[in-house]
Design a protein around this motif. Structure first.
Motif, mmCIF file in Angstrom:
data_model
loop_
_atom_site.group_PDB
_atom_site.id
_atom_site.type_symbol
_atom_site.label_atom_id
_atom_site.label_comp_id
_atom_site.label_asym_id
_atom_site.label_seq_id
_atom_site.Cartn_x
_atom_site.Cartn_y
_atom_site.Cartn_z
ATOM 1 N N ALA A 168 -59.192 -50.598 -25.051
ATOM 2 C CA ALA A 168 -60.583 -50.911 -25.387
ATOM 3 C C ALA A 168 -61.098 -50.007 -26.506
ATOM 4 C CB ALA A 168 -61.457 -50.771 -24.148
ATOM 5 N N TRP A 169 -60.742 -48.710 -26.482
ATOM 6 C CA TRP A 169 -61.203 -47.789 -27.523
ATOM 7 C C TRP A 169 -60.616 -48.159 -28.876
ATOM 8 C CZ3 TRP A 169 -59.280 -44.475 -31.144
ATOM 9 C CH2 TRP A 169 -60.174 -43.564 -31.707
ATOM 10 N N ILE A 170 -59.305 -48.508 -28.885
ATOM 11 C CA ILE A 170 -58.664 -48.903 -30.149
ATOM 12 C C ILE A 170 -59.325 -50.151 -30.724
ATOM 13 C CG2 ILE A 170 -56.525 -49.790 -31.145
ATOM 14 C CD1 ILE A 170 -55.018 -47.906 -29.203
ATOM 15 N N ALA A 196 -61.407 -50.291 -34.207
ATOM 16 C CA ALA A 196 -60.953 -51.145 -35.311
ATOM 17 C C ALA A 196 -61.984 -52.194 -35.689
ATOM 18 C CB ALA A 196 -59.636 -51.810 -34.927
ATOM 19 N N LEU A 197 -62.710 -52.746 -34.705
ATOM 20 C CA LEU A 197 -63.602 -53.878 -34.980
ATOM 21 C C LEU A 197 -65.062 -53.488 -35.120
ATOM 22 C CD1 LEU A 197 -62.053 -56.418 -32.443
ATOM 23 C CD2 LEU A 197 -61.614 -56.246 -34.902
ATOM 24 N N ASP A 214 -57.024 -42.047 -37.857
ATOM 25 C CA ASP A 214 -57.814 -41.512 -36.751
ATOM 26 C C ASP A 214 -57.428 -42.139 -35.408
ATOM 27 O OD1 ASP A 214 -59.131 -39.987 -38.604
ATOM 28 O OD2 ASP A 214 -60.933 -41.235 -38.682
ATOM 29 N N MET A 215 -56.801 -43.315 -35.465
ATOM 30 C CA MET A 215 -56.423 -44.011 -34.227
ATOM 31 C C MET A 215 -54.982 -43.725 -33.799
ATOM 32 S SD MET A 215 -58.249 -47.743 -34.569
ATOM 33 C CE MET A 215 -57.587 -48.156 -36.187
ATOM 34 N N LEU A 248 -68.543 -53.435 -26.593
ATOM 35 C CA LEU A 248 -67.185 -53.978 -26.613
ATOM 36 C C LEU A 248 -66.232 -53.070 -25.844
ATOM 37 C CD1 LEU A 248 -65.135 -56.054 -27.625
ATOM 38 C CD2 LEU A 248 -64.862 -54.654 -29.696
ATOM 39 N N LEU A 249 -66.415 -51.750 -25.978
ATOM 40 C CA LEU A 249 -65.495 -50.828 -25.306
ATOM 41 C C LEU A 249 -65.535 -51.029 -23.791
ATOM 42 C CD1 LEU A 249 -64.931 -47.115 -26.261
ATOM 43 C CD2 LEU A 249 -65.028 -47.811 -23.883
#
Length: 587
Positions: free
Chosen positions: A53-55, A59-60, A68-69, A293-294
């Motif tokens: 969820a964090w990625i 990204a979005l 950073d990811m 979203l997360l």
């Protein structure tokens, strides 16, 4: 309290389900590892959902650069590897616990059957006993490898994951909390029927085992009477009954899975609809407007995982139903009362065995002979009425004596042998070895009319009695039994394979091989039930000469015989009629 006594008490006092749980004590460490790995996997699932969820959010939504990811991607890869390790460790621990417990159950069941002896097992078909030792014990594996650990995990993991969802969103957590209890409810309703069907299936496999073994053993007779086609039809009908019961069990199992999938699919869809409408801004109540979203994606990933342990539990619930049916068959055997002399002792009968001396040249055991006494022994059988097996039998057999017993059929000769071996207990009186030991305590070797030889080599059949025996000792035993030349003439010598019941040997050769095996056992008491029955004169004479070599004062021999030559071979001849000793004379 001895192991046999404790096992007998447990099998009498508890239900099959409680008995199954009691056996799990032998693998607590493996269960702890299996459950621990499942809980660690659940923690990794939460970490996996949050990382994904964090990625996605980075990204979005926040548009973070790829570098950073990278730590998050590395953490996600580590989670995947750790989850694979947890899955492997959990499966390995479950398999080890199942192997340990089923081996212990089979060992206890075998000891119990051996302690009961053939006379007490006459009410059971040999196919049923073999099925209990093999198929029924193996049917317990899924219960210990999968069901028990998953039962704990199905209780803890869903509640833990719902608690995590509650932290992210209260309404989504409530939806999952309301839906999750429906799964075990429907499982219980459907599982009761599955358990009954599984019990019927296990009973059916016991019947078909006994049925098939009967027809296989009587194949020669069936051919003589041209009844093979009818016998094949009977076996086919029994197999069809087993197939129908198996399909019935599978039908119930698939029904359970379908109900669970429906409940979980509807619940996940409700959560997905709530998350979707919240992210689109269609909901303006509760925490929905603040849901990002997360959190939303993490909840969507965790929602199916809430039901995954319950799904696995539903799959393995069939293992429980199968194990309950198998345990019912096993505990029925274990509930058979053991002889009083076995229950009374804290150690097996081998504790009474005197240290065996061995011949320095041949390595053959040289036991110390034992005396055998029957003090006013009576045995009664109930078969459509009350008939006497033995009545007030007073008999003393000296150590090293060779006694031959004769009399009409049904007079009580075999009953006397069963008492001496410890297979039966007298209704009145006492049977003693050396004046104080219970029957069978000092070691007994038995040779019947048709000695049982297993499918295997001559050597393997001999080493059943003495697994550590050296080659020279085996050949010495064959020499005693007048069988060495026969074995040397075989294509592969002692490695020559034999069929079931000694196929490949004549009747006399099979009897002499059984005598050689009895010699290797080193038992001080040798019991023979018509060893020359059905043999031609030459073969019978060879068996009697082999017995003369065994009657060397190192063992007491009690033989039942109808043949006149066999009766004359004894130092002492007894005649029994209608359960009473009517004649006692010395040769």
């Amino acid at each position: 309290m001895s192991d046999l006594e404790q096992q007998h008490s447990e099998s009498n006092d508890v239900s099959p389900a409680r008995w199954l749980n009691a056996q799990a004590k032998g693998a607590r460490g493996a269960f702890a590892i299996s459950i621990g790995m499942g809980l660690v996997d659940a923690v990794l699932i939460v970490a996996q959902a949050l990382l994904i969820a964090w990625i996605a959010n980075a990204a979005l939504i926040t548009k973070q650069p790829l570098e950073d990811m990278l730590p998050a991607f590395a953490g996600l890869g580590a989670v995947f590897v750790l989850r694979a390790v947890c899955t492997w460790a959990r499966a390995a621990a479950g398999a080890w616990s199942a192997k340990t417990i089923t081996a212990a159950v089979r060992r206890r069941l075998y000891r119990h059957i051996a302690a009961l002896g053939p006379a007490r097992l006459q009410g059971y078909h040999s196919g049923q006993v073999a099925s209990a030792l093999v198929e029924q014990v193996e049917a317990l594996e899924g219960y210990y490898a999968n069901y028990l650990p998953q039962m704990v995990l199905a209780t803890i993991i869903p509640l833990g994951l719902i608690a995590v969802v509650f932290v992210l969103d209260v309404i989504a957590g409530l939806l999952l909390l309301l839906a999750a209890p429906l799964v075990p409810l429907f499982m219980a309703l459907i599982g009761m029927k599955a358990e009954r069907r599984s019990q019927e299936q296990q009973q059916s496999i016991s019947r078909i085992s006994a049925h098939f073994l009967d027809r296989l053993r009587g194949l020669g007779t069936l051919r003589i009477f041209r009844a093979t086609e009818r016998a094949a039809a009977d076996v086919e009908q029994a197999a069809e009954e087993y197939r129908a019961r198996s399909m019935g069990v599978l039908k119930v199992a698939f029904l359970s899975s379908a109900a669970l999938e429906l409940i979980s699919a509807v619940s996940i869809a409700l959560v997905a609809i709530y998350i979707g409408f919240s992210l689109l801004g269609f909901l303006d109540f509760g925490p929905g407007p603040e849901l990002g979203l997360l959190s939303g994606l993490a909840i969507l990933i965790l929602a199916p995982e809430v039901f995954q342990p319950l799904r696995r539990f539903a799959v393995h619930y069939h293992d429980r139903a199968t194990a309950i049916g198998a345990a019912e068959q096993i505990t029925q055997l274990l509930a058979e009362p053991l002889p009083a002399n076995v229950l009374a002792e804290d150690a097996p009968r081998s504790q009474y065995l005197k240290p065996l001396e061995h011949d320095p040249d041949s390595g053959l055991p040289q036991p110390q002979p034992v005396a055998l006494s029957f003090d006013r022994v009576s045995v009664r059988f109930h078969r459509g009425g009350t008939s006497a097996g033995l009545q007030d039998l007073d008999l003393k057999i000296s150590a090293g004596e060779k006694v031959v017993i004769s009399g009409p059929s049904g007079a009580g000769k075999s009953t006397l042998l069963h008492l001496a071996a410890g297979f039966l207990e007298p209704d009145q009186g006492a049977v003693r070895i050396d004046g104080q030991l219970p029957p069978g305590a000092a070691g007994v070797a038995w040779v019947g009319q048709r000695p049982w030889l297993f499918h295997g080599s001559v050597r393997e059949n001999l080493t059943l009695a003495a697994p550590q025996a050296q080659e020279r000792t085996l050949w010495a035993a064959l020499e005693y039994a007048d069988l060495a030349e026969v074995v040397r003439s075989m294509p592969e010598g002692m490695a020559t394979p034999l069929g079931e019941e000694g196929h490949g040997l004549s009747g006399g050769q099979a009897s002499r091989l059984a005598l050689a095996r009895a010699l290797l056992a080193g038992a001080p008491l040798l019991l023979l039930d018509e060893p020359t029955a059905g043999l031609d004169p030459d073969s019978a004479q060879r068996v009697l000469k082999a017995l003369e070599r065994l009657a060397d004062g190192k063992r007491s021999i009690v033989m039942v015989a109808h043949d006149a030559a066999a009766q004359r071979s004894g130092e002492r001849q007894l005649v029994i009629e209608q359960g009473r000793l009517v004649e006692d004379r010395r040769a």
